[in-house]
Design a protein around this motif. Structure first.
Motif, PDB file in Angstrom:
ATOM      1  N   ARG A  35      35.415  -7.499  37.297  1.00 48.74           N
ATOM      2  CA  ARG A  35      34.662  -7.496  38.566  1.00 48.74           C
ATOM      3  C   ARG A  35      34.130  -6.100  38.862  1.00 48.74           C
ATOM      4  O   ARG A  35      32.974  -5.940  39.285  1.00 48.74           O
ATOM      5  CB  ARG A  35      35.570  -7.960  39.710  1.00 48.74           C
ATOM      6  CG  ARG A  35      35.907  -9.435  39.724  1.00 48.74           C
ATOM      7  CD  ARG A  35      36.891  -9.729  40.853  1.00 48.74           C
ATOM      8  NE  ARG A  35      37.369 -11.106  40.847  1.00 48.74           N
ATOM      9  CZ  ARG A  35      38.460 -11.507  41.476  1.00 48.74           C
ATOM     10  NH1 ARG A  35      39.189 -10.630  42.160  1.00 48.74           N
ATOM     11  NH2 ARG A  35      38.835 -12.774  41.422  1.00 48.74           N
ATOM     12  N   LEU A  36      34.964  -5.103  38.628  1.00 49.06           N
ATOM     13  CA  LEU A  36      34.530  -3.723  38.863  1.00 49.06           C
ATOM     14  C   LEU A  36      33.393  -3.334  37.928  1.00 49.06           C
ATOM     15  O   LEU A  36      32.433  -2.670  38.339  1.00 49.06           O
ATOM     16  CB  LEU A  36      35.709  -2.771  38.684  1.00 49.06           C
ATOM     17  CG  LEU A  36      36.785  -2.808  39.764  1.00 49.06           C
ATOM     18  CD1 LEU A  36      37.990  -1.961  39.359  1.00 49.06           C
ATOM     19  CD2 LEU A  36      36.234  -2.328  41.114  1.00 49.06           C
ATOM     20  N   ASP A  38      31.215  -5.292  36.717  1.00 48.10           N
ATOM     21  CA  ASP A  38      30.019  -6.022  37.124  1.00 48.10           C
ATOM     22  C   ASP A  38      29.483  -5.512  38.455  1.00 48.10           C
ATOM     23  O   ASP A  38      28.608  -6.147  39.070  1.00 48.10           O
ATOM     24  CB  ASP A  38      30.320  -7.522  37.208  1.00 48.10           C
ATOM     25  CG  ASP A  38      30.398  -8.161  35.827  1.00 48.10           C
ATOM     26  OD1 ASP A  38      29.770  -7.632  34.887  1.00 48.10           O
ATOM     27  OD2 ASP A  38      31.091  -9.189  35.684  1.00 48.10           O
ATOM     28  N   GLY A  39      30.005  -4.372  38.922  1.00 45.02           N
ATOM     29  CA  GLY A  39      29.466  -3.723  40.109  1.00 45.02           C
ATOM     30  C   GLY A  39      30.194  -4.031  41.396  1.00 45.02           C
ATOM     31  O   GLY A  39      29.802  -3.538  42.459  1.00 45.02           O
ATOM     32  N   ASP A  40      31.228  -4.882  41.342  1.00 45.36           N
ATOM     33  CA  ASP A  40      31.989  -5.244  42.543  1.00 45.36           C
ATOM     34  C   ASP A  40      31.043  -5.669  43.659  1.00 45.36           C
ATOM     35  O   ASP A  40      30.988  -5.064  44.735  1.00 45.36           O
ATOM     36  CB  ASP A  40      32.867  -4.072  43.004  1.00 45.36           C
ATOM     37  CG  ASP A  40      33.790  -4.451  44.160  1.00 45.36           C
ATOM     38  OD1 ASP A  40      34.076  -5.652  44.321  1.00 45.36           O
ATOM     39  OD2 ASP A  40      34.211  -3.537  44.897  1.00 45.36           O
ATOM     40  N   ILE A  41      30.284  -6.714  43.392  1.00 46.18           N
ATOM     41  CA  ILE A  41      29.301  -7.214  44.353  1.00 46.18           C
ATOM     42  C   ILE A  41      30.001  -7.591  45.654  1.00 46.18           C
ATOM     43  O   ILE A  41      30.974  -8.337  45.673  1.00 46.18           O
ATOM     44  CB  ILE A  41      28.556  -8.424  43.766  1.00 46.18           C
ATOM     45  CG1 ILE A  41      27.794  -8.009  42.502  1.00 46.18           C
ATOM     46  CG2 ILE A  41      27.593  -9.026  44.798  1.00 46.18           C
ATOM     47  CD1 ILE A  41      27.201  -9.160  41.726  1.00 46.18           C
ATOM     48  N   GLY A  42      29.510  -7.054  46.752  1.00 43.15           N
ATOM     49  CA  GLY A  42      30.125  -7.283  48.059  1.00 43.15           C
ATOM     50  C   GLY A  42      31.202  -6.278  48.398  1.00 43.15           C
ATOM     51  O   GLY A  42      31.658  -6.227  49.550  1.00 43.15           O
ATOM     52  N   GLY A  43      31.627  -5.485  47.407  1.00 45.08           N
ATOM     53  CA  GLY A  43      32.619  -4.445  47.651  1.00 45.08           C
ATOM     54  C   GLY A  43      34.022  -4.943  47.938  1.00 45.08           C
ATOM     55  O   GLY A  43      34.867  -4.183  48.422  1.00 45.08           O
ATOM     56  N   HIS A  44      34.310  -6.199  47.601  1.00 46.44           N
ATOM     57  CA  HIS A  44      35.595  -6.792  47.987  1.00 46.44           C
ATOM     58  C   HIS A  44      36.775  -6.131  47.266  1.00 46.44           C
ATOM     59  O   HIS A  44      37.810  -5.843  47.888  1.00 46.44           O
ATOM     60  CB  HIS A  44      35.578  -8.292  47.698  1.00 46.44           C
ATOM     61  CG  HIS A  44      34.474  -9.018  48.379  1.00 46.44           C
ATOM     62  ND1 HIS A  44      34.377  -9.111  49.751  1.00 46.44           N
ATOM     63  CD2 HIS A  44      33.393  -9.679  47.879  1.00 46.44           C
ATOM     64  CE1 HIS A  44      33.302  -9.807  50.076  1.00 46.44           C
ATOM     65  NE2 HIS A  44      32.695 -10.155  48.959  1.00 46.44           N
ATOM     66  N   TYR A  65      37.015   2.099  35.412  1.00 54.49           N
ATOM     67  CA  TYR A  65      36.360   0.799  35.263  1.00 54.49           C
ATOM     68  C   TYR A  65      35.169   0.542  36.189  1.00 54.49           C
ATOM     69  O   TYR A  65      34.333  -0.323  35.863  1.00 54.49           O
ATOM     70  CB  TYR A  65      37.386  -0.321  35.461  1.00 54.49           C
ATOM     71  CG  TYR A  65      38.471  -0.329  34.416  1.00 54.49           C
ATOM     72  CD1 TYR A  65      38.210  -0.704  33.103  1.00 54.49           C
ATOM     73  CD2 TYR A  65      39.779   0.045  34.743  1.00 54.49           C
ATOM     74  CE1 TYR A  65      39.207  -0.709  32.142  1.00 54.49           C
ATOM     75  CE2 TYR A  65      40.787   0.030  33.784  1.00 54.49           C
ATOM     76  CZ  TYR A  65      40.492  -0.339  32.485  1.00 54.49           C
ATOM     77  OH  TYR A  65      41.489  -0.342  31.537  1.00 54.49           O
ATOM     78  N   PHE A  66      35.069   1.189  37.319  1.00 51.62           N
ATOM     79  CA  PHE A  66      34.013   0.822  38.264  1.00 51.62           C
ATOM     80  C   PHE A  66      32.658   1.334  37.793  1.00 51.62           C
ATOM     81  O   PHE A  66      32.479   2.521  37.520  1.00 51.62           O
ATOM     82  CB  PHE A  66      34.324   1.364  39.659  1.00 51.62           C
ATOM     83  CG  PHE A  66      33.258   1.041  40.665  1.00 51.62           C
ATOM     84  CD1 PHE A  66      32.769  -0.248  40.815  1.00 51.62           C
ATOM     85  CD2 PHE A  66      32.714   2.055  41.473  1.00 51.62           C
ATOM     86  CE1 PHE A  66      31.785  -0.545  41.731  1.00 51.62           C
ATOM     87  CE2 PHE A  66      31.729   1.761  42.398  1.00 51.62           C
ATOM     88  CZ  PHE A  66      31.267   0.461  42.532  1.00 51.62           C
ATOM     89  N   LEU A  67      31.695   0.415  37.718  1.00 51.33           N
ATOM     90  CA  LEU A  67      30.305   0.746  37.387  1.00 51.33           C
ATOM     91  C   LEU A  67      29.444   0.365  38.587  1.00 51.33           C
ATOM     92  O   LEU A  67      29.187  -0.820  38.822  1.00 51.33           O
ATOM     93  CB  LEU A  67      29.846  -0.020  36.143  1.00 51.33           C
ATOM     94  CG  LEU A  67      30.632   0.235  34.845  1.00 51.33           C
ATOM     95  CD1 LEU A  67      30.108  -0.658  33.729  1.00 51.33           C
ATOM     96  CD2 LEU A  67      30.542   1.707  34.447  1.00 51.33           C
ATOM     97  N   PRO A  68      28.990   1.353  39.378  1.00 55.49           N
ATOM     98  CA  PRO A  68      28.257   1.039  40.619  1.00 55.49           C
ATOM     99  C   PRO A  68      27.051   0.136  40.411  1.00 55.49           C
ATOM    100  O   PRO A  68      26.741  -0.693  41.270  1.00 55.49           O
ATOM    101  CB  PRO A  68      27.844   2.428  41.128  1.00 55.49           C
ATOM    102  CG  PRO A  68      28.853   3.357  40.554  1.00 55.49           C
ATOM    103  CD  PRO A  68      29.197   2.802  39.214  1.00 55.49           C
ATOM    104  N   GLN A  69      26.367   0.289  39.284  1.00 58.40           N
ATOM    105  CA  GLN A  69      25.183  -0.527  39.016  1.00 58.40           C
ATOM    106  C   GLN A  69      25.504  -1.734  38.131  1.00 58.40           C
ATOM    107  O   GLN A  69      24.601  -2.487  37.746  1.00 58.40           O
ATOM    108  CB  GLN A  69      24.105   0.337  38.339  1.00 58.40           C
ATOM    109  CG  GLN A  69      23.715   1.575  39.115  1.00 58.40           C
ATOM    110  CD  GLN A  69      23.236   1.258  40.519  1.00 58.40           C
ATOM    111  OE1 GLN A  69      22.483   0.295  40.721  1.00 58.40           O
ATOM    112  NE2 GLN A  69      23.670   2.050  41.490  1.00 58.40           N
ATOM    113  N   GLY A  70      26.763  -1.899  37.786  1.00 63.75           N
ATOM    114  CA  GLY A  70      27.147  -2.985  36.892  1.00 63.75           C
ATOM    115  C   GLY A  70      26.841  -2.664  35.443  1.00 63.75           C
ATOM    116  O   GLY A  70      26.260  -1.624  35.118  1.00 63.75           O
ATOM    117  N   ARG A  71      27.226  -3.537  34.561  1.00 67.08           N
ATOM    118  CA  ARG A  71      26.985  -3.317  33.137  1.00 67.08           C
ATOM    119  C   ARG A  71      25.498  -3.468  32.811  1.00 67.08           C
ATOM    120  O   ARG A  71      24.773  -4.235  33.454  1.00 67.08           O
ATOM    121  CB  ARG A  71      27.766  -4.340  32.295  1.00 67.08           C
ATOM    122  CG  ARG A  71      29.261  -4.203  32.338  1.00 67.08           C
ATOM    123  CD  ARG A  71      29.904  -5.346  31.537  1.00 67.08           C
ATOM    124  NE  ARG A  71      29.502  -6.635  32.045  1.00 67.08           N
ATOM    125  CZ  ARG A  71      29.122  -7.672  31.293  1.00 67.08           C
ATOM    126  NH1 ARG A  71      29.106  -7.552  29.974  1.00 67.08           N
ATOM    127  NH2 ARG A  71      28.773  -8.815  31.837  1.00 67.08           N
TER     128      ARG A  71
END
Length: 466
Positions: A35-36, A38-44, A65-71
């Motif tokens: 999920r991280l 993939d950008g953690d859509i919604g920031g949950h 692991y966190f990718l702000p723009q996603g993979r």
């Protein structure tokens, strides 16, 4: 339900509606880090992580692991290292955090109870998983696929931030070998500085009267009830009692010995819930009449809008089922564990023989590996669905590799998180559901593209007196 199917959204919806919502804790560390990525859509995920009590672990997980723009398109997921008996502080922390995240989000915004489901068979992450879920205030723990006799005592210890240990199953140990243990100590993270935790209720998932009796008498701590699961339930099923036999389709044949005597369960004096083919108003009424506290339902909720099952699979399977073109097969070989496993027929998935054979065998998640004693007397790990040559080199038997499917990767694909392997292959799904899927037309009408978990609850409770 599966990996990420009974997710926090589904559990929260069901709990807020007055029933017990249960999240799946199986493989949740991989689910959360994907999920991280993939950008953690919604920031949950990040919102939950902000409440995690151990900041260093939280910061390290986000950093890795966190990718702000996603993979980027075609970019594989960064994998979580496979767990071992000793493990690492980081991986224990990641496992803790991931279970915390899922339970925190399921409980967010209401005061109703939430449970977590773990597999006894997937031993390595379980103690850290339990502690992480307890940090988030989980109210119930449900565990099947094995004999979770030591879990109640572990819950007692973890609630006081004390070290806990469970016996580690290692194949090939001699009678004079010392037993091995899996250990988890909250003090490694500073847990002793926190206040006491709520000790969740423990509900083992069982398929026999003898197991219920044994657990009620010999568990290391108290249990608060049972989930009685029959062989029509989705996912892993208990093998038939007695010598293995098969029906005309090649499925394990279950008989009278596999029927749990609910009257004997009642005599134990603990609440119980009936599962496996129980998802109808009539089955609920029947269960209550037999003394049950209620029912556990999976299949109907798995195809609801809130579940984590990818939408295109929900739609395709519902459409095919309503047209009478779906088959649910109890595959005696699919799972590397050796347990029978329910598989839904779906073109393009690994339920189909040509797709299964076309997949390059790889074991890169490793949750269903078994531990074994090597020739050097150490602990090794192998999986019957890994490359055959690798499995044989570890002392495995060729016949144990036949028909074995990589459930770890396939079930991640079910929720839209299929890995892109090094050879460019995109992992395909393998959908599991209970036999009840075949009669879902009683609830879902033709032309229905989507429905809510609350509609399922209303349907199930529709025949009860207010």
């Amino acid at each position: 339900m599966g990996i990420g199917v009974s997710n926090w959204r589904l559990a929260r919806t069901v709990s807020q509606y007055g029933q017990l919502g249960v999240v799946s804790g199986t493989v949740i560390d991989t689910v959360v880090v994907r999920r991280l990525q993939d950008g953690d859509i919604g920031g949950h995920v990040r919102r939950a992580i902000a409440h995690f009590p151990f900041a260093e672990i939280a910061e390290e997980v986000l950093h890795r692991y966190f990718l702000p723009q996603g993979r980027k398109p075609g970019q594989p997921y960064k994998r979580v290292p496979m767990q071992t008996q000793l493990g690492t502080t980081f991986h224990r922390g990641l496992t803790m955090l991931s279970n915390f995240v899922e339970v925190f989000l399921a409980k967010e915004g209401h005061n109703h109870p939430v449970g977590i489901n773990l597999l006894t068979k997937v031993q390595l992450p379980n103690l850290a998983s339990l502690y992480g879920a307890m940090l988030a205030g989980v109210n119930f723990v449900l565990m099947g696929a094995g004999i979770p006799r030591e879990i109640p005592g572990a819950l007692d210890q973890l609630a006081e931030h004390q070290a806990a240990a469970i016996k580690f199953d290692v194949v090939g140990l001699d009678s004079d070998d010392e037993p091995h243990y899996l250990r988890f100590d909250p003090a490694e993270f500073g847990g002793e500085r926190l206040g006491p935790l709520e000790r969740p209720n423990f509900l083992p998932i069982i398929a026999s009267n003898s197991l219920a009796t044994m657990l009620s008498k010999k568990s290391t701590g108290s249990i608060q009830g049972f989930v009685i699961e029959g062989p029509t339930a989705g996912g892993h099923n208990a093998p038939p009692r007695g010598p293995m036999s098969y029906d005309e389709l090649g499925q394990p044949a279950y008989g009278d010995r596999d029927v749990v005597d609910l009257e004997k369960i009642r005599e134990i004096g603990l609440p119980f819930w009936v599962a496996g083919g129980a998802g109808s108003p009539e089955r609920l009424q029947e269960a209550l009449a037999q003394g049950a506290a209620g029912i556990q339902v999976g299949t109907l909720f798995a195809y609801s809008a809130e579940s984590g099952l990818e939408a295109r699979y929900k739609e395709a399977i519902l459409a095919r089922t309503l047209e009478g073109r779906t088959r649910v097969f109890t595959d005696p070989l699919a799972s590397p564990t050796g347990f029978p496993f329910k598989v839904v027929s779906l073109p393009g998935s690994n339920s189909e023989q040509e797709c299964y054979k076309a997949r390059t065998r790889v074991c890169d998640l490793g949750y269903l590996r078994e531990a074994y004693k090597t020739e050097m007397g150490k602990i090794g790990y192998r999986c019957a669905s890994e490359p055959v040559e690798a499995y044989l080199s570890k002392g495995g038997k060729l016949e144990d590799t036949v028909g074995r499917k990589c459930l770890c990767n396939a079930l991640m694909a079910d929720i839209g998180m299929g890995q892109i392997q090094k050879n460019g292959e995109l992992e395909r799904p393998i959908i599991t559901s209970g036999d009840e899927l075949l009669s879902i037309g009683r609830f879902v009408k033709p032309g229905t593209a989507s429905y809510s978990a609350t509609e399922v609850v209303d349907y199930l409770l529709g025949g009860l007196e207010p």
